[in-house]
Motif scaffolding. Structure first.
Motif, PDB file in Angstrom:
ATOM      1  N   ALA A 482      37.886 -73.327 -47.671  1.00  0.00           N
ATOM      2  CA  ALA A 482      36.761 -72.481 -48.066  1.00  0.00           C
ATOM      3  C   ALA A 482      36.859 -71.098 -47.428  1.00  0.00           C
ATOM      4  CB  ALA A 482      35.450 -73.155 -47.669  1.00  0.00           C
ATOM      5  N   ALA A 483      37.256 -71.063 -46.157  1.00  0.00           N
ATOM      6  CA  ALA A 483      37.424 -69.766 -45.484  1.00  0.00           C
ATOM      7  C   ALA A 483      38.580 -68.984 -46.096  1.00  0.00           C
ATOM      8  CB  ALA A 483      37.653 -69.990 -43.992  1.00  0.00           C
ATOM      9  N   ALA A 484      39.662 -69.694 -46.425  1.00  0.00           N
ATOM     10  CA  ALA A 484      40.824 -69.016 -46.993  1.00  0.00           C
ATOM     11  C   ALA A 484      40.522 -68.435 -48.362  1.00  0.00           C
ATOM     12  CB  ALA A 484      41.997 -69.997 -47.079  1.00  0.00           C
ATOM     13  N   ALA A 485      39.643 -69.110 -49.113  1.00  0.00           N
ATOM     14  CA  ALA A 485      39.307 -68.594 -50.440  1.00  0.00           C
ATOM     15  C   ALA A 485      38.754 -67.175 -50.359  1.00  0.00           C
ATOM     16  CB  ALA A 485      38.302 -69.526 -51.115  1.00  0.00           C
ATOM     17  N   PHE A 486      38.120 -66.824 -49.235  1.00  0.00           N
ATOM     18  CA  PHE A 486      37.536 -65.492 -49.098  1.00  0.00           C
ATOM     19  C   PHE A 486      38.614 -64.418 -49.166  1.00  0.00           C
ATOM     20  CE2 PHE A 486      36.790 -61.942 -46.172  1.00  0.00           C
ATOM     21  CZ  PHE A 486      35.720 -61.329 -46.809  1.00  0.00           C
ATOM     22  N   PHE A 487      39.687 -64.566 -48.366  1.00  0.00           N
ATOM     23  CA  PHE A 487      40.648 -63.459 -48.358  1.00  0.00           C
ATOM     24  C   PHE A 487      41.561 -63.489 -49.582  1.00  0.00           C
ATOM     25  CE2 PHE A 487      42.566 -66.696 -45.507  1.00  0.00           C
ATOM     26  CZ  PHE A 487      43.810 -66.881 -46.094  1.00  0.00           C
ATOM     27  N   TYR A 488      41.718 -64.625 -50.229  1.00  0.00           N
ATOM     28  CA  TYR A 488      42.456 -64.621 -51.488  1.00  0.00           C
ATOM     29  C   TYR A 488      41.632 -63.938 -52.586  1.00  0.00           C
ATOM     30  CZ  TYR A 488      45.570 -68.096 -49.354  1.00  0.00           C
ATOM     31  OH  TYR A 488      46.450 -68.755 -48.538  1.00  0.00           O
ATOM     32  N   VAL A 489      40.357 -64.309 -52.694  1.00  0.00           N
ATOM     33  CA  VAL A 489      39.490 -63.721 -53.717  1.00  0.00           C
ATOM     34  C   VAL A 489      39.262 -62.234 -53.435  1.00  0.00           C
ATOM     35  CG1 VAL A 489      37.172 -63.798 -54.724  1.00  0.00           C
ATOM     36  CG2 VAL A 489      38.396 -65.922 -54.252  1.00  0.00           C
ATOM     37  N   ARG A 490      39.251 -61.856 -52.150  1.00  0.00           N
ATOM     38  CA  ARG A 490      39.080 -60.445 -51.806  1.00  0.00           C
ATOM     39  C   ARG A 490      40.165 -59.594 -52.444  1.00  0.00           C
ATOM     40  NH1 ARG A 490      39.865 -58.714 -45.624  1.00  0.00           N
ATOM     41  NH2 ARG A 490      41.913 -59.545 -46.154  1.00  0.00           N
ATOM     42  N   VAL A 491      41.396 -60.073 -52.428  1.00  0.00           N
ATOM     43  CA  VAL A 491      42.495 -59.319 -53.038  1.00  0.00           C
ATOM     44  C   VAL A 491      42.324 -59.272 -54.556  1.00  0.00           C
ATOM     45  CG1 VAL A 491      45.001 -59.206 -53.342  1.00  0.00           C
ATOM     46  CG2 VAL A 491      44.043 -59.943 -51.156  1.00  0.00           C
ATOM     47  N   ILE A 492      41.884 -60.378 -55.151  1.00  0.00           N
ATOM     48  CA  ILE A 492      41.673 -60.396 -56.605  1.00  0.00           C
ATOM     49  C   ILE A 492      40.579 -59.397 -57.004  1.00  0.00           C
ATOM     50  CG2 ILE A 492      40.934 -61.836 -58.539  1.00  0.00           C
ATOM     51  CD1 ILE A 492      42.183 -64.228 -57.062  1.00  0.00           C
ATOM     52  N   VAL A 493      39.476 -59.398 -56.261  1.00  0.00           N
ATOM     53  CA  VAL A 493      38.393 -58.443 -56.533  1.00  0.00           C
ATOM     54  C   VAL A 493      38.894 -57.013 -56.377  1.00  0.00           C
ATOM     55  CG1 VAL A 493      36.164 -57.593 -55.700  1.00  0.00           C
ATOM     56  CG2 VAL A 493      36.552 -60.059 -55.931  1.00  0.00           C
ATOM     57  N   LEU A 494      39.699 -56.779 -55.348  1.00  0.00           N
ATOM     58  CA  LEU A 494      40.238 -55.447 -55.109  1.00  0.00           C
ATOM     59  C   LEU A 494      41.105 -54.992 -56.277  1.00  0.00           C
ATOM     60  CD1 LEU A 494      40.375 -53.226 -52.857  1.00  0.00           C
ATOM     61  CD2 LEU A 494      42.501 -54.309 -52.115  1.00  0.00           C
ATOM     62  N   MET A 495      41.876 -55.899 -56.842  1.00  0.00           N
ATOM     63  CA  MET A 495      42.779 -55.519 -57.929  1.00  0.00           C
ATOM     64  C   MET A 495      42.024 -55.228 -59.225  1.00  0.00           C
ATOM     65  SD  MET A 495      46.209 -57.889 -57.560  1.00  0.00           S
ATOM     66  CE  MET A 495      45.344 -59.443 -57.840  1.00  0.00           C
ATOM     67  N   TYR A 496      40.938 -55.973 -59.478  1.00  0.00           N
ATOM     68  CA  TYR A 496      40.297 -55.882 -60.798  1.00  0.00           C
ATOM     69  C   TYR A 496      38.995 -55.090 -60.805  1.00  0.00           C
ATOM     70  CZ  TYR A 496      43.561 -59.327 -62.648  1.00  0.00           C
ATOM     71  OH  TYR A 496      44.683 -59.976 -63.066  1.00  0.00           O
ATOM     72  N   PHE A 497      38.331 -54.974 -59.666  1.00  0.00           N
ATOM     73  CA  PHE A 497      36.995 -54.366 -59.652  1.00  0.00           C
ATOM     74  C   PHE A 497      36.924 -53.114 -58.775  1.00  0.00           C
ATOM     75  CE2 PHE A 497      36.416 -58.875 -60.562  1.00  0.00           C
ATOM     76  CZ  PHE A 497      35.716 -58.799 -61.756  1.00  0.00           C
ATOM     77  N   SER A 498      38.065 -52.549 -58.436  1.00  0.00           N
ATOM     78  CA  SER A 498      38.111 -51.295 -57.682  1.00  0.00           C
ATOM     79  C   SER A 498      38.876 -50.268 -58.492  1.00  0.00           C
ATOM     80  CB  SER A 498      38.784 -51.495 -56.319  1.00  0.00           C
ATOM     81  OG  SER A 498      38.050 -52.416 -55.527  1.00  0.00           O
ATOM     82  N   GLU A 499      38.485 -49.024 -58.300  1.00  0.00           N
ATOM     83  CA  GLU A 499      39.172 -47.943 -59.000  1.00  0.00           C
ATOM     84  C   GLU A 499      40.503 -47.646 -58.310  1.00  0.00           C
ATOM     85  OE1 GLU A 499      38.467 -46.433 -61.814  1.00  0.00           O
ATOM     86  OE2 GLU A 499      36.746 -47.794 -62.034  1.00  0.00           O
ATOM     87  N   PRO A 500      41.566 -47.436 -59.068  1.00  0.00           N
ATOM     88  CA  PRO A 500      42.861 -47.111 -58.454  1.00  0.00           C
ATOM     89  C   PRO A 500      42.820 -45.764 -57.756  1.00  0.00           C
ATOM     90  CG  PRO A 500      42.958 -46.891 -60.847  1.00  0.00           C
ATOM     91  CD  PRO A 500      41.628 -47.516 -60.527  1.00  0.00           C
ATOM     92  N   LEU A 501      43.551 -45.662 -56.656  1.00  0.00           N
ATOM     93  CA  LEU A 501      43.624 -44.412 -55.923  1.00  0.00           C
ATOM     94  C   LEU A 501      44.384 -43.372 -56.735  1.00  0.00           C
ATOM     95  CD1 LEU A 501      44.522 -45.810 -52.375  1.00  0.00           C
ATOM     96  CD2 LEU A 501      42.261 -45.185 -53.251  1.00  0.00           C
ATOM     97  N   ALA A 502      43.994 -42.106 -56.549  1.00  0.00           N
ATOM     98  CA  ALA A 502      44.652 -41.031 -57.296  1.00  0.00           C
ATOM     99  C   ALA A 502      46.129 -40.950 -56.957  1.00  0.00           C
ATOM    100  CB  ALA A 502      43.968 -39.703 -56.998  1.00  0.00           C
ATOM    101  N   ASP A 503      46.433 -41.130 -55.678  1.00  0.00           N
ATOM    102  CA  ASP A 503      47.836 -41.101 -55.251  1.00  0.00           C
ATOM    103  C   ASP A 503      48.285 -42.524 -54.914  1.00  0.00           C
ATOM    104  OD1 ASP A 503      46.155 -41.387 -53.125  1.00  0.00           O
ATOM    105  OD2 ASP A 503      47.313 -40.098 -51.767  1.00  0.00           O
ATOM    106  N   GLY A 504      47.849 -43.473 -55.737  1.00  0.00           N
ATOM    107  CA  GLY A 504      48.136 -44.882 -55.487  1.00  0.00           C
ATOM    108  C   GLY A 504      49.600 -45.231 -55.696  1.00  0.00           C
ATOM    109  N   PRO A 505      49.885 -46.503 -55.556  1.00  0.00           N
ATOM    110  CA  PRO A 505      51.275 -46.943 -55.639  1.00  0.00           C
ATOM    111  C   PRO A 505      51.825 -46.894 -57.055  1.00  0.00           C
ATOM    112  CG  PRO A 505      49.832 -48.828 -55.476  1.00  0.00           C
ATOM    113  CD  PRO A 505      48.957 -47.612 -55.307  1.00  0.00           C
ATOM    114  N   VAL A 506      53.126 -46.990 -57.149  1.00  0.00           N
ATOM    115  CA  VAL A 506      53.817 -47.030 -58.432  1.00  0.00           C
ATOM    116  C   VAL A 506      54.197 -48.482 -58.706  1.00  0.00           C
ATOM    117  CG1 VAL A 506      55.838 -46.260 -59.719  1.00  0.00           C
ATOM    118  CG2 VAL A 506      54.719 -44.714 -58.094  1.00  0.00           C
TER     119      VAL A 506
END
Length: 547
Positions: A482-506
């Motif tokens: 249950a604790a591990a689900a937090f940091f796995y889901v955190r990355v998923i949320v970051l990928m899909y629900f955050s705006e990409p950085l202007a000088d983000g990765p390629v």
């Protein structure tokens, strides 16, 4: 001249009877050893390629030899299905557990070789390895090697030697053979960890840490072998078991030998408190090598741990099980808690590997055939997901600014190293939905979400632990999940629900090498979660040892 010679030459002395030759050559069943012989033969051929072929022709020769050697070895493993025998003076045991683990290691090795062989496309140079490993970071020799376009191809025979050691480690039927296999698989990895093309100092620091701590753990392992030999008079696992059964009382040599042996084995699986090397080495090593280590080394090390505990030490289970209980609890809790604090994706996956080592220990602790089969299945499921996750990491790169594109932006002229900071992964689902989807599958598998291999594997492990009476460990495992689900889901949320950085990765487009590896790992992760019965049945049939 010795006294015996003088006596023999004395007048009237009776000539000594010739000593009969009592040496009996051990019977070697070459068919059982063929997977290892083929891999070691391919590694030797790779060394000859490095010695005699021109540098411009080595790459494809090494890739071909490596893939052919591993695939042929995998074919021999499949043809040996159902074999149950010992060979090479009973030093090697080929049984269900050996064949399942060897097949898993070779399948993972094929995928790892594809990642190591990745050199990029015309628009992106994805070579992960230094042009010349012997050059000091930032030196003129390194710059000259880069300018000359040199490529490291010695990584392929090094990988093959390590794979050969991994094949032998879970098959070793005596402790000296185990030690030899441990060193053969470890020494090439120490070198490979220091060959990263970028962040060279970090890579060499990782290699030095891994080498020093690995040397200490090997010393503990060897000292444990010596003590168990002093207790039983043999290094063969079945003889040690027989000695324990004949004298079931506790003995200082026996208990000390088990403890020291456990240090070497638990170090290799990355269990707490022998885990400190894992995040640093995973972060500093070239990412394809990190994926190879995280997947294949864990399979080999847990295979050796299963054989030692189930074949040599079943009579001492009431002594070593409580210790492994404590190790498993610490490993699961430490892996889950420390992973939450990480901001580097490779370090987060390193602590995820520690957490998963804690889960796998539940299968070892159960001391049942169901525990063995669930451990085998989980090692395969985790291995494919891990290779795939690190394959994704190799494709998210820092951009190197190029020409001006107007409005203060710049078109990337080339790509740099992996963008491993979590902030760089913001909006990846918008930049590359396909790559983000692949990474999401692997993260969900690590978290144990249904319809992925991770859920099936955890369910099998937890069921086996309950059957073995270790239900308190299952409670800890569920809390850690249950604790591990937090940091796995955190990355998923970051990928899909955050705006990409202007000088983000390629997000680079790989060659067919990485594409094939990524496709196969995604397919395996989903298949082992949706239709796992065939693999579970195979693991059940393979859950037997030959002494």
């Amino acid at each position: 001249m010795s006294v015996l010679t003088l006596l023999a030459a004395a007048p009237g002395a009776v000539p000594a009877a010739p000593t009969a030759n009592t040496f009996t050559a051990p019977h070697v069943e070459y068919r059982a050893l063929m997977p290892m012989l083929v891999v070691f033969g391919a590694a030797t051929a790779g060394i000859l390629v490095e010695a005699f072929l021109p540098r411009t022709r080595r790459y494809w020769a090494q890739v071909g030899i490596s893939l052919a050697g591993v695939l042929v070895a995998l074919g021999f493993v499949i043809s040996n299905h159902g074999m149950a025998q010992t060979t090479a003076a009973d030093a090697v045991s080929v049984d269900g557990v050996t064949l399942f683990l060897q097949g898993t290691i070779l399948a993972l090795a094929v995928l790892a070789i594809l990642l190591v062989a990745e050199r990029g496309t015309a628009g992106a140079d994805l070579d992960a390895f230094a042009a010349q490993g012997a050059s000091a970071p930032g030196s003129g020799g390194e710059r000259a090697a880069e300018a000359a376009g040199l490529r490291s191809t010695e990584v392929f025979p090094l990988m093959l030697f390590s794979i050969g050691g991994m094949l032998l480690f879970p098959a070793a039927n005596d402790l000296l053979t185990s030690f030899v296999a441990l060193e053969v698989l470890s020494l090439p990895l120490y070198l490979l960890c220091g060959l990263a093309r970028r962040r060279r100092l970090l890579s060499q620091e990782a290699a030095m840490k891994y080498f020093l701590l690995g040397a200490f753990s090997s010393a503990f392992f060897l000292y444990g072998v010596a003590m168990l030999y002093g207790y039983s008079g043999s290094v063969r696992l079945s003889d040690i078991s027989a000695s324990i059964s004949a004298a079931p009382h506790s003995d200082v040599l026996l208990l000390a030998g088990i403890a020291l042996l456990a240090v070497g084995l638990l170090f290799k699986v990355g269990a707490v408190p022998f885990h400190a090397w894992t995040p640093d080495v995973y972060q500093g090593a070239p990412t394809p090598i990190t994926g190879f280590m995280a997947a294949a080394t864990k399979v080999a090390a847990f295979g050796a741990l299963l054989r030692v505990t189930y074949v040599a030490l079943p009579g001492m289970r009431w002594d070593w099980r409580p210790v492994l209980w404590g190790v498993a609890i610490l490993t699961m809790l430490a892996g889950a808690v420390l992973a939450i604090t990480q901001r580097d994706i490779k370090r987060m996956l390193a602590y995820s590997a520690i957490l998963n080592a804690g889960y796998i220990l539940l299968g070892v602790i159960s001391t049942t055939s169901k525990g063995v089969s669930s451990t085998l299945f989980y090692l395969a499921a985790y291995g494919f997901a891990t290779i795939g996750a690190f394959a994704v990491v190799t494709l998210v790169r820092e951009g190197v600014p190029g020409r001006d594109a107007g409005e203060g932006s710049a078109v990337p002229e080339s790509v740099g190293g992996e963008a491993t900071d979590l902030s760089a992964w913001a909006g990846l689902g918008k930049r590359s939905p396909l790559l983000a989807g692949c990474f999401t599958v692997f993260l969900l598998a690590f978290a144990g979400i249904p319809l992925t291999s991770g859920f099936t594997g955890k369910f099998a492990l937890f069921t086996a632990a309950i059957d073995g009476g270790a239900w308190p460990l299952v409670i800890v495992g569920v809390i850690a999940s249950a604790a591990a689900a937090f940091f796995y889901v955190r990355v998923i949320v970051l990928m899909y629900f955050s705006e990409p950085l202007a000088d983000g990765p390629v997000v680079v487009v790989p060659s067919p090498m990485t594409t094939v590896a990524l496709t196969l790992t995604v397919a395996a992760t989903i298949a082992l979660g949706v239709v796992p019965q065939m693999a579970l049945d195979l693991a059940d049939k393979a859950a037997y040892f030959v002494q």
